[in-house]
Motif scaffolding. Structure first.
Motif, PDB file in Angstrom:
ATOM      1  N   UNK A  57      -9.486  -1.711  -9.864  1.00 16.70           N
ATOM      2  CA  UNK A  57      -9.213  -0.730  -8.746  1.00 16.70           C
ATOM      3  C   UNK A  57      -8.658   0.592  -9.665  1.00 16.70           C
ATOM      4  N   UNK A  58      -9.229   1.739  -9.337  1.00 19.17           N
ATOM      5  CA  UNK A  58      -8.774   2.870 -10.301  1.00 19.17           C
ATOM      6  C   UNK A  58      -8.509   3.920  -9.274  1.00 19.17           C
ATOM      7  N   UNK A  59      -7.664   4.741  -9.511  1.00 20.01           N
ATOM      8  CA  UNK A  59      -7.228   5.985  -8.857  1.00 20.01           C
ATOM      9  C   UNK A  59      -8.334   6.908  -8.960  1.00 20.01           C
ATOM     10  N   UNK A  60      -8.729   7.179  -7.515  1.00 23.03           N
ATOM     11  CA  UNK A  60      -9.888   8.132  -7.560  1.00 23.03           C
ATOM     12  C   UNK A  60      -9.595   9.663  -8.012  1.00 23.03           C
ATOM     13  N   UNK A  82       0.766  -1.117   0.005  1.00 24.81           N
ATOM     14  CA  UNK A  82       0.003  -0.072   0.067  1.00 24.81           C
ATOM     15  C   UNK A  82       0.912   1.262   0.060  1.00 24.81           C
ATOM     16  N   UNK A  83       1.802   1.260   0.702  1.00 22.90           N
ATOM     17  CA  UNK A  83       3.025   2.278   0.716  1.00 22.90           C
ATOM     18  C   UNK A  83       3.348   2.691  -0.622  1.00 22.90           C
ATOM     19  N   UNK A 112      -5.794   1.507   0.779  1.00 20.08           N
ATOM     20  CA  UNK A 112      -5.862   2.717  -0.365  1.00 20.08           C
ATOM     21  C   UNK A 112      -7.282   3.007  -0.505  1.00 20.08           C
ATOM     22  N   UNK A 113      -8.202   2.194  -0.434  1.00 17.37           N
ATOM     23  CA  UNK A 113      -9.671   2.468  -0.785  1.00 17.37           C
ATOM     24  C   UNK A 113     -10.245   3.240   0.390  1.00 17.37           C
ATOM     25  N   UNK A 170      -5.737  -6.614   0.552  1.00 13.51           N
ATOM     26  CA  UNK A 170      -5.649  -5.742   1.746  1.00 13.51           C
ATOM     27  C   UNK A 170      -5.149  -4.532   1.559  1.00 13.51           C
ATOM     28  N   UNK A 171      -3.961  -4.680   0.828  1.00 15.82           N
ATOM     29  CA  UNK A 171      -3.172  -3.155   0.426  1.00 15.82           C
ATOM     30  C   UNK A 171      -4.231  -2.414  -0.419  1.00 15.82           C
TER      31      UNK A 171
END
Length: 131
Positions: free
Chosen positions: A76-79, A18-19, A62-63, A57-58
């Motif tokens: 999964x998309x960047x918001x 995630x980081x 982020x979500x 989980x990562x």
């Protein structure tokens, strides 16, 4: 997740994945812009040598931070940070609930502001008591 050739290969944990992705989304040398699709969880898990649940989980972290959206069957998309949290499909349920609560609070504050203005007009028209 850069690994030097001399270092023994370590399996990254969800928080490390995630980081790394967070830096690629928000960092100065960003690799992902709003609307970009992140790698499929299965493919990323295979690439990193981790379990699918670790990548999921990562992505969940982020979500929950409001950085990405997960759309069932699409990925999964960047918001887009300019779109209010909780209003797009795939938003975290926590953000959706928070957005609804904030909307209710905003409406209540607006109503209280109008009532205060009416009271100030009424009080402003009265003559002050004499000493």
């Amino acid at each position: 997740m850069d690994q030097s050739p001399e270092a023994p290969k370590q399996t990254p944990m969800a928080k490390e994945i995630a980081a790394d992705l967070r830096g690629k989304i928000t960092g100065p040398d960003r690799e992902y812009a709003p609307g970009d699709r992140l790698p499929a969880a299965r493919a990323l898990a295979k690439q990193l040598g981790v379990q699918l649940m670790t990548v999921q989980s990562a992505y969940g972290q982020l979500r929950d931070e409001g950085l990405v959206l997960t759309q069932q069957g699409r990925g999964t998309f960047v918001r887009d940070p300019d779109v209010p949290l909780g209003t797009e499909p795939g938003s975290s349920p926590a953000f959706t609930a928070l957005a609804a609560e904030l909307s209710t609070i905003h409406d209540a504050l607006h109503s209280l502001g109008e009532r205060l203005e009416r009271l100030e007009r009424i009080v402003g028209t009265e003559t002050p008591p004499s000493p």
